[in-house]
Enzyme design. Structure first.
Site, mmCIF file in Angstrom:
data_model
loop_
_atom_site.group_PDB
_atom_site.id
_atom_site.type_symbol
_atom_site.label_atom_id
_atom_site.label_comp_id
_atom_site.label_asym_id
_atom_site.label_seq_id
_atom_site.Cartn_x
_atom_site.Cartn_y
_atom_site.Cartn_z
ATOM 1 C CE1 TYR A 164 -4.186 -2.268 4.967
ATOM 2 C CE2 TYR A 164 -3.273 -0.089 4.616
ATOM 3 C CZ TYR A 164 -3.745 -1.278 4.113
ATOM 4 O OH TYR A 164 -3.778 -1.483 2.753
ATOM 5 C CB SER B 110 -0.882 0.009 1.252
ATOM 6 O OG SER B 110 -1.515 1.265 1.428
#
Length: 258
Positions: free
Chosen positions: A159, A146
């Site tokens: 995350y 990401s």
């Protein structure tokens, strides 16, 4: 028409029956790879995907496995080899998030995210690499990371911690595996139009704010991320390793204030 770009290659895609994972499975199969579709839920979606791939002469095989369970991960690799004889491409796509901050993340929240997004990826890389070394000929390990491996996202701290760990995993393990002819690369998507972003896509004000922050002016489609993976799975990407390819529409170079 089925391509021969990845003919003879066998790939595993974790979290492969929805979102970005589904698009990756479809792309790899269209390029000629035999694809093992890992999934944790919605077996009917996996069966539908297998039928779709079979309709144009592709080959796929669904395996129910939880990537946070190491026994399941080992079985996933073993079943892929039992079905297709080898493993050439490992795509670690499965991921979860809790959208919690440093102040309200519980131990269970933290463990849930890290077990799937970092611990599971680490050992999937290990099991895949051992199989690739045993069979010879090298291989490709591709981690779906990401932009948040490098770009903070307040209120989603676990995350970001996990994706930051995947960044260093890829940089370090990519060096360790290079002598075996195994490359390891992250793909770092920005905002992608998948069900995980439904709350934003269904809110015109939030969607307009997000699109305005992206230099290309829109979210990515899952197929656009999948095509990057298809390239990295191929011999065309044979000299790329231990790094991240960002596919983010330029958002990391802007100051969106989101």
């Amino acid at each position: 028409m089925l391509s021969t770009f990845l003919q003879g290659k066998v790939a595993i895609v974790t979290g492969g029956n929805s979102g970005i994972g589904k698009a990756i499975v479809e792309n790899l199969a269209e390029l000629g790879a035999k694809v093992v579709i890992d999934y944790r839920s919605h077996p009917e979606a996996t069966e539908e995907l297998e039928r779709e791939i079979g309709s144009y002469g592709g080959s796929s095989y669904g395996v129910h496995a939880d990537v946070s369970n190491l026994d399941d991960l080992q079985r996933l690799v073993q079943e892929a080899v039992a079905k297709y004889g080898r493993l050439d491409v490992m795509v670690n796509n499965a991921g979860v998030e809790t959208r919690t901050s440093i102040l309200n993340t519980t131990p269970d929240d933290f463990d849930k995210v890290l077990d799937v997004n970092l611990r599971g990826v680490f050992f999937a890389c290990q099991y895949a690499a051992k199989q690739m070394i045993a069979q010879g000929g090298g291989g490709r390990i591709i981690n779906i990371s990401s932009v948040h491996e490098d770009w903070p996202m307040p209120e989603n701290t676990p995350y970001c911690c996990a994706k930051g760990g995947v960044r260093m995993l890829t940089r370090t393990a990519g060096l360790e595996l290079a002598s075996h002819g195994i490359t390891m690369v992250n793909v770092g998507p920005g905002a992608v139009a998948t069900p995980i972003n439904d709350s934003t896509m269904n809110n015109p004000e939030l969607l307009a704010k997000l699109n305005a922050a992206i230099p290309l002016g829109r979210m990515a489609q899952p197929e656009e991320i999948a095509r990057v993976v298809g390239f990295l799975a191929s011999d065309a990407a044979s000299y790329i390793t231990a790094t991240t390819i960002f596919a983010d529409g330029g958002i990391m170079q802007s100051s969106p204030g989101l």
